[in-house]
Structures are given as C-alpha cells and as structure tokens.
Design a protein around this motif. Structure first.
Motif, short mmCIF file in Angstrom:
data_model
loop_
_atom_site.label_atom_id
_atom_site.label_comp_id
_atom_site.label_asym_id
_atom_site.label_seq_id
_atom_site.Cartn_x
_atom_site.Cartn_y
_atom_site.Cartn_z
N VAL A 95 85.20 15.08 131.17
CA VAL A 95 84.26 14.74 130.10
C VAL A 95 84.32 15.82 129.02
O VAL A 95 84.34 17.01 129.33
CB VAL A 95 82.82 14.52 130.63
N TRP A 96 84.37 15.39 127.75
CA TRP A 96 84.41 16.33 126.64
C TRP A 96 83.85 15.66 125.40
O TRP A 96 83.70 14.43 125.36
CB TRP A 96 85.82 16.87 126.38
N SER A 97 83.52 16.46 124.40
CA SER A 97 82.98 15.91 123.15
C SER A 97 84.11 15.28 122.34
O SER A 97 85.26 15.72 122.38
CB SER A 97 82.23 16.97 122.35
N TYR A 98 83.75 14.25 121.62
CA TYR A 98 84.72 13.43 120.89
C TYR A 98 85.23 14.13 119.64
O TYR A 98 84.46 14.44 118.74
CB TYR A 98 84.07 12.10 120.53
N PRO A 99 86.54 14.38 119.56
CA PRO A 99 87.12 14.97 118.35
C PRO A 99 87.47 13.86 117.35
O PRO A 99 88.57 13.32 117.34
CB PRO A 99 88.38 15.68 118.87
N GLU A 100 86.51 13.50 116.52
CA GLU A 100 86.70 12.40 115.57
C GLU A 100 87.68 12.80 114.48
O GLU A 100 87.55 13.87 113.88
CB GLU A 100 85.35 12.01 114.96
N ARG A 101 88.63 11.94 114.24
CA ARG A 101 89.63 12.18 113.20
C ARG A 101 89.56 11.05 112.18
O ARG A 101 89.81 9.90 112.52
CB ARG A 101 91.02 12.24 113.83
N VAL A 102 89.25 11.41 110.96
CA VAL A 102 89.23 10.46 109.87
C VAL A 102 90.37 10.85 108.94
O VAL A 102 90.45 12.02 108.52
CB VAL A 102 87.87 10.48 109.13
N PRO A 103 91.29 9.92 108.63
CA PRO A 103 92.42 10.27 107.77
C PRO A 103 91.97 10.95 106.48
O PRO A 103 91.01 10.53 105.83
CB PRO A 103 93.07 8.91 107.48
N GLY A 104 92.66 12.04 106.16
CA GLY A 104 92.38 12.77 104.94
C GLY A 104 91.22 13.74 105.02
O GLY A 104 90.88 14.38 104.03
N ARG A 105 90.61 13.84 106.21
CA ARG A 105 89.48 14.76 106.39
C ARG A 105 89.71 15.61 107.62
O ARG A 105 90.42 15.21 108.54
CB ARG A 105 88.19 13.96 106.54
#
Length: 119
Positions: free
Chosen positions: A35-45
């Motif tokens: 279990v780990w925190s979500y590394p959100e990836r938004v293109p260009g950010r």
C-alpha cells in the motif's frame, strides 16, 4: 472516513512492515509494496503525491475488476496501471473497518509465508 494516518497506523501494526521514506506513505513487507500513496501524473504537470488516495495490491486481475465494478465510488484505476494487480482507493469514501480489511488483505498477499500465517 479513512485517511493517511489510518493507513499508516494499520500498516505499521502488521508484522514485518517497513515504511519507505516518501512524500506520502509507502509500506512494504519482505521488500514488496502492498500500500502506498497515489503518485498522480497529469501530462505537462509535475507528479503530485495524493495522500487521499491509496494504491493497493489486490493479487490478480479478477480481484481488481471485481473491486472496480462492485464499488466504483470507492475504487478506480488509471491506464498506467493496466495489467497490474493494483487499484486506487479513495480514502475519504472508505470506512476504517473496510480499510483495515483491504490493507490486511494486501499485506497478506505480499508477506513472506512465515509472516502471513501470523495474522
């Protein structure tokens, strides 16, 4: 309603768990993440570590699909997780009892056999 502190408390209560230094939370047993925190990836950010979303190991694609279809308000996924036995859990939508079950199940699937029999 669960939060990152609940994840930390539950994960660290299980045998053999170590917390990996991160901007959020990241727990492993036998050097295997569960279990780990979500590394959100938004293109260009830049990547954003979401401590309101937990990534959970679920074992296999069938279990993943069952959770996603059965509780869409609680679980979601992202194309980068296609083919991986992982789901994302919206912590504010989750009860602490349900989180306890999910974290314990994820730990049990990743723990070495000598530890998994202890819980």
């Amino acid at each position: 309603m669960a939060d990152a502190d609940d994840v930390r408390r539950l994960a660290l209560s299980l045998p053999g768990v170590e917390e990996i230094d991160s901007d959020g939370f990241d727990f492993r047993v036998g050097n295997r993440g569960f279990v780990w925190s979500y590394p959100e990836r938004v293109p260009g950010r830049p990547r954003v570590i979401r401590t309101d979303v937990a990534v959970l190991y679920v074992g296999d694609e069938a279990e993943k699909q069952a959770l996603l279809l059965g509780e869409p308000g609680l679980f979601f996924t992202h194309p980068s997780y296609d083919g991986l036995p992982l789901v994302m859990l919206r912590l504010p939508e989750c009860t602490v009892d349900r989180l306890t079950e999910l974290v314990t199940d994820a730990w049990r699937m990743r723990a070495p056999a000598d530890l998994a029999g202890d819980v």
